[in-house]
Design a protein around this motif. Structure first.
Motif, PDB file in Angstrom:
ATOM      1  N   HIS A  79       0.847  -1.195   0.000  1.00  0.00           N
ATOM      2  CA  HIS A  79       0.000   0.000   0.000  1.00  0.00           C
ATOM      3  C   HIS A  79       0.885   1.250   0.000  1.00  0.00           C
ATOM      4  O   HIS A  79       0.615   2.217  -0.726  1.00  0.00           O
ATOM      5  N   HIS A  94      -5.176  -5.482  -6.588  1.00  0.00           N
ATOM      6  CA  HIS A  94      -5.127  -4.460  -5.535  1.00  0.00           C
ATOM      7  C   HIS A  94      -5.530  -3.085  -6.059  1.00  0.00           C
ATOM      8  O   HIS A  94      -5.919  -2.213  -5.273  1.00  0.00           O
ATOM      9  N   TRP A 112      -8.889  -1.157  -0.971  1.00  0.00           N
ATOM     10  CA  TRP A 112      -7.785  -0.244  -0.737  1.00  0.00           C
ATOM     11  C   TRP A 112      -8.163   1.212  -1.017  1.00  0.00           C
ATOM     12  O   TRP A 112      -7.340   2.107  -0.853  1.00  0.00           O
TER      13      TRP A 112
END
Length: 577
Positions: free
Chosen positions: A106, A520, A527
């Motif tokens: 992230h 992702h 996210w």
């Protein structure tokens, strides 16, 4: 001593320090987190607090090159979480079981957050390529890259010295920069590649010293692409090294002010900085990122843009998250008065302009300290720049690319790519910009904590070059060539060259991420934080969530309002809530 030490010297050139083997990213990030924590004056050394931090994510690096940019940034995000936990305790919300989690993958995506966003379900990169984004965003760029020559005016170029490359920078007004090296900006060159080759023909006839003096004489941005050793041994390198990485200094010369206790948390907003008032006067990425992070921790942020200065359109989607925005022209006394009225109430002032320009408008550090003393409540004065708080480069203008060149980061990146002719290449994302943002936010959180417990006012300084020089320190280490090669093989990064603009490199990395880690980057991956109605034609806006998360969700960093355009509200009559 770990099995990685002593590190191998000079693998990527003079002044580099390379690991002997590979340690998984989470484990290495934990080590670097402890390293920065131990070197930061005033940061807790309480193991019960430090051990609340947990790092997760991909075990292997997910960005190109040997520099451990992700572990350094992820460690800083964790530090922000630890101080937030301390502030929550001060506000009556102690929780010994509270955990702080940082996903290092992230943190890598966060470097490219301006490209990892969605408008009405479409990713921003696709929206840019289709031309649709231009219709959504207020136009603030004033033609800064409307020709290939202007676009390529910002890049790394060869000089007449075959060993030395130079970072040229158009600084959002490339015409005078191009003219100063003999390039006619109106010459009709269609492709970016041809424009870069044309500029390179001119810089190749100039010595590094001539290019440097040309920029100093004209007040332009630029830097020789130094090796880490050259930078560290320079006078400016020594000036910067005299300061701690997280640079927070109490201001004992100011009129003494008592502690400003945090109010008990309101049930309607349990984030650690709820109720803190921030005035932000910044441009582009690093400074705005400080304010965006503070907004995610709950602060009320009013951002000010000078209406006559250009800014980058796409940044409006992400770097104004949680903020209100106005335009103020400090050259007009009636508008400057509005800013001063906001500062009279503010807990934090963030400014990203040259420090010696601020006193002209009554906004220098001592001006603001005087204001704080007279009102009887301390303030946190946050400055962000290229080279650091003092030394003879401190007032020199600079951007991310300049810091990458000066510190040795571009030199090291070029060496890792094994390009001919000593070619230097920018690290592949706005790394120093974004990391300078989190560095400034950590310093601000620390200063607000200390203001609550000790009183007084504080100065925080965050600089682009400091971020790079820390990541190149021997205690941090660089990834070995075989790790860099394995990462490149996995992601199949496209070619990266010195003349490539940082936005080109960002898209190159984004393409690799989409191929390998695409799940992702989907809007519904978990996210992203979504807002159904944005100021951009009312369309749904989704932006990457803050990196650090706290286990109690209501206190965890998040934004309560989406990004808005620059100068979205009228300055007249604006006030903190």
């Amino acid at each position: 001593m770990s099995s990685l030490e002593p590190r191998l010297p000079d693998v990527y050139g003079p002044g580099t320090h390379t690991d002997r083997g590979f340690v998984p990213v989470q484990q290495d990030t934990e080590r670097i987190f402890r390293l920065i924590a131990s070197q930061t004056p005033g940061f807790t050394q309480d193991e019960s607090l430090l051990s609340k931090v947990k790092f997760v994510g991909e075990e292997f690096p997910v960005i190109p090159g040997p520099i451990k940019a992700v572990p350094v940034a992820a460690a800083l995000h964790a530090m922000a979480g630890v101080i937030a936990d301390e502030i929550l305790t001060l506000r009556g919300a102690e929780n010994k079981e509270r955990q702080i989690t940082v996903n290092t993958t992230h943190a890598a995506f966060w470097f490219g957050c301006i490209a990892t966003a969605f408008v009405d379900g479409e990713d921003v990169v696709s929206t840019v390529k289709s031309g649709k984004l231009k219709k959504l965003l207020p136009h603030w760029e004033q033609g800064w890259v409307d020709t290939a020559l202007k676009y390529r005016a910002t890049g790394l170029y060869p000089t007449s010295d075959p060993k030395v490359w130079y970072s040229l920078h158009g600084s959002m007004d490339a015409t005078p920069v191009l003219k100063s090296i003999g390039v006619d900006p109106s010459e009709p060159i269609a492709s970016n590649e041809d424009a870069a080759a044309h500029i390179a023909r001119h810089t190749s006839n100039l010595t590094p010293e001539k290019l440097e003096f040309n920029n100093l004489l004209n007040g332009f941005c630029g830097s020789i692409c130094f090796s880490p050793k050259q930078w560290n041994e320079s006078e400016m390198g020594k000036s910067l090294a005299a300061h701690p990485f997280v640079n927070v200094k109490a201001q004992p010369q100011a009129i003494p002010t008592p502690p400003v206790a945090f109010a008990p948390l309101d049930p309607s907003d349990k984030r650690p900085l709820a109720g803190i008032k921030v005035v932000e006067m910044t441009r582009v990425i690093a400074g705005p990122q400080i304010g965006t992070m503070l907004a995610s921790f709950g602060a009320e942020v009013i951002r000010i843009n000078p209406p006559h200065l250009p800014d980058i359109n796409i940044m409006q989607l992400t770097l104004n998250a949680g903020k209100r925005t106005i335009a103020i022209d400090l050259r007009k006394p009636e508008e400057a008065k509005i800013l001063h009225s906001l500062l009279a109430e503010a807990d934090v002032f963030i400014q990203g302009f040259r420090m010696n320009k601020m006193p002209k408008y009554g906004l220098g550090l001592n001006d603001i300290l005087k204001l704080a003393g007279e009102r009887g409540r301390g303030i946190v004065y946050v400055s962000e720049n290229c080279y650091g708080p003092d030394g003879y480069y401190a007032e020199r203008p600079g951007w991310q690319q300049i810091a990458d060149a000066a510190s040795g980061a571009a030199f090291v990146t070029g060496r890792s790519l094994k390009l001919p002719n000593n070619e230097a290449v920018l690290p592949s994302l706005p790394i120093s910009d974004m990391t300078t943002g989190v560095l400034g936010a950590v310093g601000t959180l620390l200063a607000l904590r200390d203001r609550a417990t000790k009183g007084g006012s504080y100065a925080v300084h965050s600089s682009l070059t400091a971020v790079n020089t820390f990541a190149l320190k021997p205690e941090v280490g660089l990834y070995p060539p075989e790790v860099v090669a394995k990462c490149a093989d996995r992601f199949q990064w496209a070619e990266m060259r010195g003349s490539h603009h940082v936005l080109d490199l960002l898209v190159t990395v984004w393409d690799g991420w989409k191929r390998v880690l695409g799940g992702h980057l989907e809007e519904k991956s978990g996210w992203f934080q979504s807002f159904e109605n944005s100021a951009f034609d009312g369309k749904r806006l989704s932006i990457l969530k803050p990196v650090a998360t706290l286990s109690d969700a209501k206190s965890s960093p998040h934004w309560t309002t989406p990004s808005v355009p620059y100068a979205y509200e009228k300055a007249e009559g604006i006030a903190f809530k």
